[in-house]
Scaffold this active site. Structure first.
Site, PDB file in Angstrom:
ATOM      1  N   CYS A  76      28.444  48.366  34.226  1.00 24.53           N
ATOM      2  CA  CYS A  76      29.722  49.214  33.309  1.00 24.53           C
ATOM      3  C   CYS A  76      29.258  50.702  33.235  1.00 24.53           C
ATOM      4  O   CYS A  76      28.807  51.015  32.505  1.00 24.53           O
ATOM      5  CB  CYS A  76      30.179  48.507  32.144  1.00 24.53           C
ATOM      6  SG  CYS A  76      31.754  49.134  31.340  1.00 24.53           S
ATOM      7  N   HIS A 159      32.608  45.602  44.364  1.00 28.88           N
ATOM      8  CA  HIS A 159      33.928  46.354  44.510  1.00 28.88           C
ATOM      9  C   HIS A 159      34.483  46.331  46.106  1.00 28.88           C
ATOM     10  O   HIS A 159      33.613  46.323  46.681  1.00 28.88           O
ATOM     11  CB  HIS A 159      33.460  47.685  44.297  1.00 28.88           C
ATOM     12  CG  HIS A 159      32.974  47.936  42.713  1.00 28.88           C
ATOM     13  ND1 HIS A 159      33.815  48.479  41.741  1.00 28.88           N
ATOM     14  CD2 HIS A 159      31.723  48.194  42.183  1.00 28.88           C
ATOM     15  CE1 HIS A 159      33.259  48.659  40.591  1.00 28.88           C
ATOM     16  NE2 HIS A 159      31.815  48.319  40.764  1.00 28.88           N
ATOM     17  N   CYS A 217      37.163  53.783  35.581  1.00 25.48           N
ATOM     18  CA  CYS A 217      36.055  52.612  35.830  1.00 25.48           C
ATOM     19  C   CYS A 217      34.904  53.303  36.678  1.00 25.48           C
ATOM     20  O   CYS A 217      35.066  53.890  37.691  1.00 25.48           O
ATOM     21  CB  CYS A 217      36.464  51.402  36.938  1.00 25.48           C
ATOM     22  SG  CYS A 217      35.390  50.359  37.382  1.00 25.48           S
ATOM     23  N   GLY A 220      33.445  51.554  39.557  1.00 19.62           N
ATOM     24  CA  GLY A 220      34.410  51.696  40.614  1.00 19.62           C
ATOM     25  C   GLY A 220      34.271  53.196  41.273  1.00 19.62           C
ATOM     26  O   GLY A 220      34.405  53.235  42.364  1.00 19.62           O
TER      27      GLY A 220
HETATM   28  N1  LIG Z   1      35.304  44.793  35.278  1.00 21.68           N
HETATM   29  C1  LIG Z   1      33.797  45.142  35.672  1.00 21.68           C
HETATM   30  C2  LIG Z   1      33.148  45.595  34.625  1.00 21.68           C
HETATM   31  C3  LIG Z   1      33.079  47.030  33.788  1.00 21.68           C
HETATM   32  C4  LIG Z   1      33.175  48.106  34.682  1.00 21.68           C
HETATM   33  C5  LIG Z   1      33.621  49.387  34.499  1.00 21.68           C
HETATM   34  N2  LIG Z   1      34.373  49.520  33.166  1.00 21.68           N
HETATM   35  C6  LIG Z   1      32.944  50.612  34.553  1.00 21.68           C
HETATM   36  O1  LIG Z   1      32.890  51.603  33.805  1.00 21.68           O
HETATM   37  O2  LIG Z   1      32.053  50.415  35.678  1.00 21.68           O
HETATM   38  C7  LIG Z   1      33.261  44.126  36.686  1.00 21.68           C
HETATM   39  O3  LIG Z   1      33.630  42.729  36.093  1.00 21.68           O
HETATM   40  O4  LIG Z   1      32.420  44.237  37.279  1.00 21.68           O
END
Ligand SMILES: N[C@H](CCC[C@H](N)C(=O)O)C(=O)O
Length: 277
Positions: A76, A159, A217, A220
């Protein structure tokens, strides 16, 4: 009555409830975690973060990441910046190491006062994404509606990055969950829509695995920068505009991705443990 102290933090509006389990463990059931993250019946956040003692030499702490659906995530980016900033403020150091399931992530204060995190290597092999079968990770060949043929990138978490003419015209609320659960993605995936808006400039929106659409994100944005460079659409250093603001990304020649962006603490509070179940 057993109370839990928490800190509410965010990175570009991607928000977190942070619990400190470094001196004493905070065993949370999946149901309690989901309640804490719930925006109607709990405090509300995109991810629940629990700080724990490090499990290997060289890290300041282990950061456990839970999505609102209760699932655990390996990375994250925005939370890593927030926790790094918290540890830097506690220790007075301007360099720290945050451990997640993705590994040891060094972080430091950038000249802008923002925080730069080395998010580790972008993993590009089909089994690393992971995919259910062998595919060229530059062209996964899946899709729904206007979203077709993404790039697969693993930043510790999975991703799928779709390139479109205008990311703001995409019905991500409808297409995101369909693609998150595509059978090619056995661990599901965070779904990004990306447009190139100028030389080394990207516009990105994300449907996050286990969370839905978020204002930003971090992992992301790292995946998007790598995907754009791999497709020859940008160089290896980009500025990405998300709904919540701008992140700067650099995909280094050694494969690691550096992410720089702001951090904010919203408020601190306590919650009755009994009220969570
Ligand atoms: N939902 C993401 C985790 C949080 C990623 C995001 N909040 C960031 O800042 O990288 C997953 O399940 O891989």
């Amino acid at each position: 009555m057993d109370q839990l102290s928490f800190i509410k933090m965010h990175g570009l509006g991607n928000d977190f409830v942070v619990l400190d389990g470094r001196s004493a463990p905070i065993p949370l059931s999946i149901a309690e975690a989901r309640t804490l993250a719930d925006r109607h019946f709990g405090i509300g956040c995109d991810q629940l973060i629990v700080m724990e003692p490090p499990t290997s030499e060289g890290a300041d702490l282990f950061m456990r990441i839970r999505n609102p659906d209760g699932g655990e995530a390996e990375a994250c980016g925005n939370a890593t910046r927030c926790i790094a900033s918290l540890v830097m403020n506690e220790t007075g150091r301007d360099q720290v190491v945050i451990q997640t399931l993705a590994g040891h992530l060094p972080a430091e204060t950038a000249t802008t006062g923002e925080v730069t995190v080395d998010m580790g290597p972008a993993n590009l092999g089909w089994q690393e994404i992971p995919l259910a079968e062998e595919r060229d990770t530059l062209h996964l060949g899946i899709g729904a509606g206007p979203l077709q043929d993404p790039v697969g990138v693993n930043m510790g978490n999975p991703h799928a990055v779709f390139f479109v003419e205008d990311a703001d015209t995409i019905d991500l609320a409808t297409l995101g969950p369909r693609l998150e659960h595509d059978p090619l993605l056995p661990q599901r995936a965070n779904i990004s829509v990306l447009s190139v808006t100028g030389p080394d400039r990207l516009r990105q929106r994300v449907w996050e695995r286990g969370a839905g659409i978020t204002l930003a994100c971090g992992s992301g944005a790292c995946a998007g920068a790598v995907a754009a460079a791999r497709r020859g659409l940008t160089g290896r250093r980009v500025e990405t505009t998300m709904d919540g603001g701008v992140l700067t990304l650099e995909w280094r020649e050694d494969g690691h991705v550096l992410m720089t962006g702001p951090v904010a603490t919203s408020f601190r509070g306590k919650v009755e443990r009994a009220s969570l179940s």
